[in-house]
Design a protein around this motif. Structure first.
Motif, short mmCIF file in Angstrom:
data_model
loop_
_atom_site.label_atom_id
_atom_site.label_comp_id
_atom_site.label_asym_id
_atom_site.label_seq_id
_atom_site.Cartn_x
_atom_site.Cartn_y
_atom_site.Cartn_z
N ALA A 66 0.91 -1.22 -0.16
CA ALA A 66 -0.16 0.00 0.01
C ALA A 66 0.87 1.37 0.00
O ALA A 66 0.40 2.36 -0.59
CB ALA A 66 -1.03 0.03 1.22
N ASN A 67 1.99 1.23 0.76
CA ASN A 67 2.78 2.39 0.82
C ASN A 67 4.35 2.41 0.09
O ASN A 67 4.74 3.50 0.30
CB ASN A 67 3.08 2.62 2.21
CG ASN A 67 1.50 2.78 2.88
OD1 ASN A 67 1.16 3.81 2.99
ND2 ASN A 67 1.09 1.79 3.75
N GLY A 68 4.65 1.44 -0.53
CA GLY A 68 5.74 1.47 -0.83
C GLY A 68 7.10 0.87 0.05
O GLY A 68 6.60 0.41 1.29
N HIS A 69 8.19 1.02 -0.21
CA HIS A 69 9.20 0.47 0.78
C HIS A 69 10.08 1.63 1.47
O HIS A 69 10.61 2.39 0.66
CB HIS A 69 10.19 -0.50 0.10
CG HIS A 69 9.44 -1.73 -0.56
ND1 HIS A 69 8.85 -1.67 -1.97
CD2 HIS A 69 9.00 -2.91 -0.16
CE1 HIS A 69 8.36 -2.97 -2.02
NE2 HIS A 69 8.55 -3.64 -1.12
N PRO A 70 9.98 1.66 2.86
CA PRO A 70 11.00 2.62 3.49
C PRO A 70 12.26 2.42 3.10
O PRO A 70 12.59 1.38 2.87
CB PRO A 70 10.40 2.44 4.81
CG PRO A 70 10.21 1.06 5.03
CD PRO A 70 9.47 0.58 3.61
N ALA A 71 13.13 3.31 3.36
CA ALA A 71 14.46 3.42 3.27
C ALA A 71 15.10 2.47 4.65
O ALA A 71 16.21 1.97 4.51
CB ALA A 71 15.23 4.81 3.10
N ALA A 72 14.58 2.69 5.61
CA ALA A 72 15.02 1.94 6.97
C ALA A 72 13.70 1.58 7.65
O ALA A 72 12.73 2.17 7.56
CB ALA A 72 15.93 3.04 7.75
N ILE A 73 14.13 0.72 8.42
CA ILE A 73 13.12 0.08 9.35
C ILE A 73 13.68 0.19 10.63
O ILE A 73 14.85 -0.41 11.02
CB ILE A 73 12.32 -1.23 8.97
CG1 ILE A 73 11.66 -1.32 7.84
CG2 ILE A 73 11.65 -1.77 10.27
CD1 ILE A 73 11.14 -2.36 7.31
N TYR A 74 13.08 0.74 11.85
CA TYR A 74 13.47 0.54 13.03
C TYR A 74 12.34 -0.15 13.90
O TYR A 74 11.29 0.37 14.12
CB TYR A 74 13.75 2.12 13.70
CG TYR A 74 13.87 1.99 15.31
CD1 TYR A 74 14.77 0.82 15.90
CD2 TYR A 74 13.44 2.84 16.22
CE1 TYR A 74 15.09 1.01 17.28
CE2 TYR A 74 13.88 2.86 17.45
CZ TYR A 74 14.70 1.89 18.05
OH TYR A 74 15.04 1.80 19.42
N ASN A 75 12.59 -1.53 14.39
CA ASN A 75 11.85 -2.32 15.05
C ASN A 75 12.13 -2.06 16.61
O ASN A 75 13.10 -2.31 17.17
CB ASN A 75 12.02 -3.64 14.88
CG ASN A 75 11.08 -4.69 15.42
OD1 ASN A 75 9.85 -4.09 16.07
ND2 ASN A 75 11.37 -5.79 15.47
N VAL A 76 11.45 -1.32 17.13
CA VAL A 76 11.36 -1.15 19.02
C VAL A 76 10.92 -2.56 19.52
O VAL A 76 10.86 -2.60 21.03
CB VAL A 76 10.67 -0.04 19.26
CG1 VAL A 76 11.51 1.12 18.57
CG2 VAL A 76 9.27 -0.03 19.09
#
Length: 352
Positions: A257-267
């Motif tokens: 739905a939104n495309g792919h982010p440049a980074a993911i931060y999983n807390v």
């Protein structure tokens, strides 16, 4: 004659005549260390053929049994209540076993529940009821009024309570032991900011239920992005249930739905689910992925290159500190624990 070469303390070799030896038996040491009697015999006689990690475990078990025998005291009974995901629960269970093997004068009994499978009210009742029967309590739990209330009641009847990894200050617990989670989130922002080009890009944050540690990590993360990397924007947050399968499905729908982010931060947890979603989308090596808690799973993800950094802490050291704090508190000694060290792992330094 038995020669015991101990690396604990001064590393001095201790020679004991077998006819006067009153220390723990080989069988007792083997049972506590979780190894065979032959391994114990090799370690106690300083023979080769034993891995250093196993040797340290045997020596730790020996020292614990020796000190327990010398003190002639009843062990402090500590209840550990852990409300988290399956991977973190497994890591804490391993830490419990290690601390029970090595820290003299304590006996920890852990209860581990999966956050998505338990109601906070039921968990709170268990903390209060079973915790009241112990000498002290260690809690790892989400923010919830019932859990805070259960801890306050334990403190009112004189049970020392430590919050581990994630704090619950409204519970009026005796102390918190763990990372400065605000600083841990700040570290994550610095790692991602330095890894991305100096241009506008999007970042996705993955969270789960309201654990204070997650909220503090997010606050620290956002602060550093605002101050040091203003061109990087957080798109929105995905709320997972800390399960790899369902988290993968959520991320896959988000990407579509939104495309792919440049980074993911999983807390939160479920690093495997995020990695699987990135792999399925063909973006595993294009997306900077930072998460928390070094485990067998996250180590494998680092080695495979689907995770770039894992921010963690020493589970065993923190639980041992909590156990010693409770024991000291029962003896009238109260201190303010310092924050534990924030550890940053990459594929090159992720050995467990």
């Amino acid at each position: 004659m038995i020669e015991i070469a101990s690396e604990i303390g001064s590393k001095m070799a201790v020679k004991v005549q077998s006819r006067t030896w009153k220390g723990p038996s080989v069988h007792e040491i083997a049972k506590l260390a979780g190894v065979g009697s032959a391994t114990v015999d090799r370690v106690l006689n300083n023979r080769s053929g034993v891995r250093e990690k196993t040797r340290a475990r045997v020596l730790g078990a020996f020292e614990k049994l020796r000190r327990d025998s010398a003190d002639s005291e009843v062990s402090v009974q500590i209840r550990l209540f852990c409300d988290s995901g399956e991977t973190f629960n497994a890591a804490m269970a391993a830490a419990e076993s290690e601390v029970n093997r090595t820290v003299a004068g304590i006996d920890i009994q852990g209860t581990y529940v999966t956050t998505s499978d338990v109601e906070p009210l039921a968990f709170a009742r268990r903390v209060e009821q079973e915790g009241s029967e112990a000498d002290g309590v260690v809690v790892i739990a989400r923010e919830h009024p019932a859990i805070n209330r259960a801890i306050r009641r334990l403190c009112m009847i004189g049970r020392p309570v430590i919050c581990l990894t994630t704090d619950l200050p409204s519970s009026r617990r005796n102390a918190y032991i763990g990372n400065d989670q605000y600083a841990a989130g700040s570290v994550a922002a610095l790692l991602i900011g330095n890894a991305l080009p100096k241009e506008s890009n999007s970042i996705l944050i993955v969270m789960s239920v309201p654990f204070r540690c997650q909220q503090e990590r997010e606050m620290g993360f956002r602060r550093v992005l605002r101050s040091d990397f203003p061109y990087l924007k957080i798109e929105e947050r995905v709320i997972s249930d800390d399960r790899p399968e369902s988290t993968c499905e959520q991320l896959t729908r988000y990407f579509e739905a939104n495309g792919h982010p440049a980074a993911i931060y999983n807390v939160a947890g479920a690093n495997r689910g995020i990695s699987k979603a990135l792999e399925d989308a063909g973006k595993a090596h294009d997306t900077v992925f930072v998460g928390h808690e070094l485990s067998n799973h996250s180590r494998s993800l680092l080695e495979a290159g689907t995770m770039d950094y894992v921010i963690s802490h020493d589970f065993v050291a923190e639980l041992a500190t909590a156990a010693r704090w409770i024991k000291d508190n029962l003896n009238g000694v109260t201190t303010e624990p310092a924050y534990s060290q924030i550890l940053v792992h990459t594929r090159y330094n992720c050995g467990l």
